[in-house]
Motif scaffolding. Structure first.
Motif, mmCIF file in Angstrom:
data_model
loop_
_atom_site.group_PDB
_atom_site.id
_atom_site.type_symbol
_atom_site.label_atom_id
_atom_site.label_comp_id
_atom_site.label_asym_id
_atom_site.label_seq_id
_atom_site.Cartn_x
_atom_site.Cartn_y
_atom_site.Cartn_z
ATOM 1 N N THR A 196 8.066 3.668 2.102
ATOM 2 C CA THR A 196 7.475 4.492 2.835
ATOM 3 C C THR A 196 5.971 4.596 2.539
ATOM 4 N N ASN A 197 5.376 4.740 3.776
ATOM 5 C CA ASN A 197 3.749 4.903 3.964
ATOM 6 C C ASN A 197 3.296 6.185 4.248
ATOM 7 N N SER A 255 -0.737 10.235 5.113
ATOM 8 C CA SER A 255 -0.273 8.570 4.348
ATOM 9 C C SER A 255 -0.542 8.674 2.976
ATOM 10 N N TRP A 256 0.431 8.018 2.148
ATOM 11 C CA TRP A 256 0.346 7.993 0.732
ATOM 12 C C TRP A 256 -0.910 7.618 0.173
ATOM 13 N N SER A 257 -1.944 6.742 0.827
ATOM 14 C CA SER A 257 -3.049 6.415 0.553
ATOM 15 C C SER A 257 -4.220 7.654 0.581
ATOM 16 N N PRO A 261 7.765 4.844 7.695
ATOM 17 C CA PRO A 261 6.485 3.547 7.513
ATOM 18 C C PRO A 261 5.332 4.143 8.227
#
Length: 118
Positions: free
Chosen positions: A31-32, A52-54, A100
């Motif tokens: 997952t993103n 987002s994970w970022s 995603p």
């Protein structure tokens, strides 16, 4: 497959705040984006927020913009939804989702009830 577990729901009065948590486990590397949806009785499911994970990209739904914020703690595999200035119309079951991308989020949690009432 990613498993998601929500927590933090409850009964609050109008104007109060609440923070929801969603812990992810399983195939989290697939997952993103993580996000939140909500569904009130008799209404369609509504997008609330995504991140987002970022952490460099967030998306907040128009109906909650300015009141809700989304954040994440990578070390804890957890996404948070901070809700402030809650209104009775925020009453709903809140679901955690993963995917995603924001357009491909899939609800995988069981949901947590948020009730805003005086």
């Amino acid at each position: 497959q990613v498993q998601l577990v929500e927590s933090g729901g409850g009964l609050v009065q109008p104007g109060e705040s609440l923070r929801l948590s969603c812990v992810a486990s399983g195939r989290t590397f697939s997952t993103n984006v993580m996000g939140w949806f909500r569904q009130a009785p008799g209404k369609e499911r509504e997008f609330v927020a995504a991140i987002s994970w970022s952490g460099d990209s967030t998306n907040i739904g128009d109906s909650v913009k300015g009141r809700f914020t989304i954040s994440r703690d990578i070390a804890k595999n957890t996404v948070y939804l901070q809700m402030t200035s809650l209104k009775p119309e925020d009453t709903a079951v809140y679901y955690c989702a993963a995917g995603p991308g924001t357009a491909t989020l899939v609800v995988r949690g069981q949901g947590t009830q948020v009730t805003v009432s005086s």
